[in-house]
Design a protein around this motif. Structure first.
Motif, PDB file in Angstrom:
ATOM      1  N   GLU A 132     -99.831  63.885  -3.054  1.00  0.00           N
ATOM      2  CA  GLU A 132     -99.983  62.498  -3.439  1.00  0.00           C
ATOM      3  C   GLU A 132     -98.621  61.904  -3.771  1.00  0.00           C
ATOM      4  O   GLU A 132     -97.863  62.472  -4.554  1.00  0.00           O
ATOM      5  CB  GLU A 132    -100.908  62.378  -4.654  1.00  0.00           C
ATOM      6  N   ILE A 133     -98.324  60.782  -3.137  1.00  0.00           N
ATOM      7  CA  ILE A 133     -97.072  60.074  -3.416  1.00  0.00           C
ATOM      8  C   ILE A 133     -97.244  59.364  -4.757  1.00  0.00           C
ATOM      9  O   ILE A 133     -98.179  58.590  -4.944  1.00  0.00           O
ATOM     10  CB  ILE A 133     -96.760  59.042  -2.309  1.00  0.00           C
ATOM     11  N   LYS A 134     -96.352  59.653  -5.692  1.00  0.00           N
ATOM     12  CA  LYS A 134     -96.417  59.034  -7.015  1.00  0.00           C
ATOM     13  C   LYS A 134     -96.089  57.548  -6.929  1.00  0.00           C
ATOM     14  O   LYS A 134     -96.776  56.723  -7.512  1.00  0.00           O
ATOM     15  CB  LYS A 134     -95.437  59.742  -7.954  1.00  0.00           C
ATOM     16  N   GLU A 135     -95.016  57.232  -6.194  1.00  0.00           N
ATOM     17  CA  GLU A 135     -94.605  55.839  -6.026  1.00  0.00           C
ATOM     18  C   GLU A 135     -94.187  55.620  -4.583  1.00  0.00           C
ATOM     19  O   GLU A 135     -93.500  56.459  -4.008  1.00  0.00           O
ATOM     20  CB  GLU A 135     -93.410  55.495  -6.921  1.00  0.00           C
ATOM     21  N   ALA A 136     -94.566  54.490  -4.039  1.00  0.00           N
ATOM     22  CA  ALA A 136     -94.083  54.056  -2.729  1.00  0.00           C
ATOM     23  C   ALA A 136     -93.377  52.727  -2.956  1.00  0.00           C
ATOM     24  O   ALA A 136     -93.992  51.674  -2.964  1.00  0.00           O
ATOM     25  CB  ALA A 136     -95.229  53.917  -1.739  1.00  0.00           C
ATOM     26  N   ASN A 137     -92.073  52.809  -3.183  1.00  0.00           N
ATOM     27  CA  ASN A 137     -91.281  51.623  -3.491  1.00  0.00           C
ATOM     28  C   ASN A 137     -90.746  51.017  -2.196  1.00  0.00           C
ATOM     29  O   ASN A 137     -90.139  51.715  -1.390  1.00  0.00           O
ATOM     30  CB  ASN A 137     -90.112  51.983  -4.405  1.00  0.00           C
ATOM     31  N   ILE A 138     -90.961  49.726  -2.039  1.00  0.00           N
ATOM     32  CA  ILE A 138     -90.483  49.044  -0.836  1.00  0.00           C
ATOM     33  C   ILE A 138     -89.407  48.057  -1.261  1.00  0.00           C
ATOM     34  O   ILE A 138     -89.612  47.231  -2.153  1.00  0.00           O
ATOM     35  CB  ILE A 138     -91.640  48.326  -0.116  1.00  0.00           C
ATOM     36  N   LYS A 139     -88.268  48.176  -0.606  1.00  0.00           N
ATOM     37  CA  LYS A 139     -87.131  47.314  -0.934  1.00  0.00           C
ATOM     38  C   LYS A 139     -86.757  46.526   0.310  1.00  0.00           C
ATOM     39  O   LYS A 139     -86.285  47.085   1.291  1.00  0.00           O
ATOM     40  CB  LYS A 139     -85.976  48.160  -1.443  1.00  0.00           C
ATOM     41  N   ILE A 140     -87.001  45.234   0.232  1.00  0.00           N
ATOM     42  CA  ILE A 140     -86.702  44.352   1.352  1.00  0.00           C
ATOM     43  C   ILE A 140     -85.218  43.997   1.282  1.00  0.00           C
ATOM     44  O   ILE A 140     -84.756  43.396   0.315  1.00  0.00           O
ATOM     45  CB  ILE A 140     -87.567  43.068   1.303  1.00  0.00           C
ATOM     46  N   LYS A 141     -84.469  44.381   2.322  1.00  0.00           N
ATOM     47  CA  LYS A 141     -83.026  44.165   2.327  1.00  0.00           C
ATOM     48  C   LYS A 141     -82.650  42.781   2.830  1.00  0.00           C
ATOM     49  O   LYS A 141     -81.532  42.342   2.617  1.00  0.00           O
ATOM     50  CB  LYS A 141     -82.342  45.219   3.207  1.00  0.00           C
ATOM     51  N   GLY A 142     -83.554  42.114   3.484  1.00  0.00           N
ATOM     52  CA  GLY A 142     -83.243  40.779   3.983  1.00  0.00           C
ATOM     53  C   GLY A 142     -84.168  40.400   5.118  1.00  0.00           C
ATOM     54  O   GLY A 142     -85.105  41.114   5.461  1.00  0.00           O
ATOM     55  N   VAL A 143     -83.869  39.248   5.703  1.00  0.00           N
ATOM     56  CA  VAL A 143     -84.656  38.745   6.821  1.00  0.00           C
ATOM     57  C   VAL A 143     -83.900  39.063   8.109  1.00  0.00           C
ATOM     58  O   VAL A 143     -82.704  38.777   8.238  1.00  0.00           O
ATOM     59  CB  VAL A 143     -84.896  37.228   6.697  1.00  0.00           C
ATOM     60  N   TYR A 144     -84.592  39.684   9.034  1.00  0.00           N
ATOM     61  CA  TYR A 144     -83.992  40.073  10.299  1.00  0.00           C
ATOM     62  C   TYR A 144     -84.125  38.917  11.277  1.00  0.00           C
ATOM     63  O   TYR A 144     -85.232  38.450  11.559  1.00  0.00           O
ATOM     64  CB  TYR A 144     -84.700  41.316  10.848  1.00  0.00           C
ATOM     65  N   LEU A 145     -83.015  38.469  11.774  1.00  0.00           N
ATOM     66  CA  LEU A 145     -83.017  37.396  12.772  1.00  0.00           C
ATOM     67  C   LEU A 145     -82.740  38.005  14.126  1.00  0.00           C
ATOM     68  O   LEU A 145     -81.719  38.682  14.310  1.00  0.00           O
ATOM     69  CB  LEU A 145     -81.976  36.331  12.422  1.00  0.00           C
ATOM     70  N   GLU A 146     -83.658  37.751  15.065  1.00  0.00           N
ATOM     71  CA  GLU A 146     -83.507  38.296  16.419  1.00  0.00           C
ATOM     72  C   GLU A 146     -82.245  37.704  17.042  1.00  0.00           C
ATOM     73  O   GLU A 146     -81.974  36.515  16.907  1.00  0.00           O
ATOM     74  CB  GLU A 146     -84.721  37.927  17.274  1.00  0.00           C
ATOM     75  N   PRO A 147     -81.470  38.548  17.725  1.00  0.00           N
ATOM     76  CA  PRO A 147     -80.275  38.007  18.402  1.00  0.00           C
ATOM     77  C   PRO A 147     -80.682  37.000  19.485  1.00  0.00           C
ATOM     78  O   PRO A 147     -81.673  37.204  20.192  1.00  0.00           O
ATOM     79  CB  PRO A 147     -79.627  39.235  19.036  1.00  0.00           C
ATOM     80  N   GLN A 148     -79.941  35.925  19.553  1.00  0.00           N
ATOM     81  CA  GLN A 148     -80.217  34.887  20.549  1.00  0.00           C
ATOM     82  C   GLN A 148     -79.785  35.370  21.938  1.00  0.00           C
ATOM     83  O   GLN A 148     -78.688  35.872  22.109  1.00  0.00           O
ATOM     84  CB  GLN A 148     -79.450  33.599  20.206  1.00  0.00           C
ATOM     85  N   LYS A 149     -80.675  35.233  22.902  1.00  0.00           N
ATOM     86  CA  LYS A 149     -80.352  35.631  24.268  1.00  0.00           C
ATOM     87  C   LYS A 149     -79.733  34.454  24.989  1.00  0.00           C
ATOM     88  O   LYS A 149     -80.205  33.330  24.909  1.00  0.00           O
ATOM     89  CB  LYS A 149     -81.617  36.086  25.007  1.00  0.00           C
ATOM     90  N   LYS A 150     -78.651  34.753  25.715  1.00  0.00           N
ATOM     91  CA  LYS A 150     -77.939  33.678  26.431  1.00  0.00           C
ATOM     92  C   LYS A 150     -78.274  33.661  27.869  1.00  0.00           C
ATOM     93  O   LYS A 150     -78.585  34.534  28.532  1.00  0.00           O
ATOM     94  CB  LYS A 150     -76.427  33.849  26.256  1.00  0.00           C
TER      95      LYS A 150
END
Length: 178
Positions: free
Chosen positions: A160-178
């Motif tokens: 059993e996992i005691k804690e499942a901590n989720i840490k959001i590092k930021g918003v991922y922006l898809e690279p713009q295709k040219k």
């Protein structure tokens, strides 16, 4: 028991240092060992109870130190040991990480997922670092992810996992295709 084992180790380390310094000073003839030993023996003869109690305590500490098992500390560094009647199963950190990364692949909103596992006598703690796509509802995503991580690890490992901590590092922006 871990703290007590450390205490025993410190006591015996101090005793070894004292004996070592005494031997060095005697071998360089900076002190006369016979004089010190005579004074020590006379003191012990006049204080028999102190000598008896000290000897008994040191003997007990030595026996505890010899027979104490400290295998948990080594096992916790590399993985977790699950003992049963038929034997022992070792589950490594990598196994827990692989299971959790597999769960996160089911979430299209997550990118650049990294997992860090901490194991102690208290239990297993999973730290999940990820970036999210724009317009992701974080509370809904993280709640569902935490439940799925705990359930998947429990199902696959019986741990059993005691804690499942989720840490959001930021918003991922898809690279713009040219």
């Amino acid at each position: 028991m871990k703290g007590f084992e450390k205490f025993i180790l410190v006591i015996f380390s101090i005793l070894i240092i004292i004996v070592s310094v005494f031997l060095i000073l005697m071998s360089t003839q900076m002190i006369q060992g016979a004089d010190i030993l005579n004074v020590g023996i006379e003191w012990l003869i006049s204080h028999k109870m102190v000598g008896l109690i000290t000897g008994a305590v040191l003997s007990l500490l030595a026996l505890i130190g010899i027979f104490a098992s400290s295998d948990n500390a080594d096992e916790m560094k590399s993985g977790l040991a699950i003992k049963s009647e038929t034997g022992t199963v070792y589950i490594t950190r990598d196994t827990f990480e692989s299971i959790i990364v597999g769960v996160t692949r089911n979430y299209a909103e997550l990118r650049n997922v990294k997992v860090d596992i901490s194991m102690s006598e208290d239990g297993v703690i999973a730290n999940i670092y990820a970036m999210i796509l724009p317009d992701t509802v974080v509370p809904a995503l993280t709640s569902k992810l935490q439940s799925n991580v705990k359930a998947s690890v429990l199902k696959q490992t019986t741990v059993e996992i005691k804690e499942a901590n989720i840490k959001i590092k930021g918003v991922y922006l898809e690279p713009q295709k040219k």
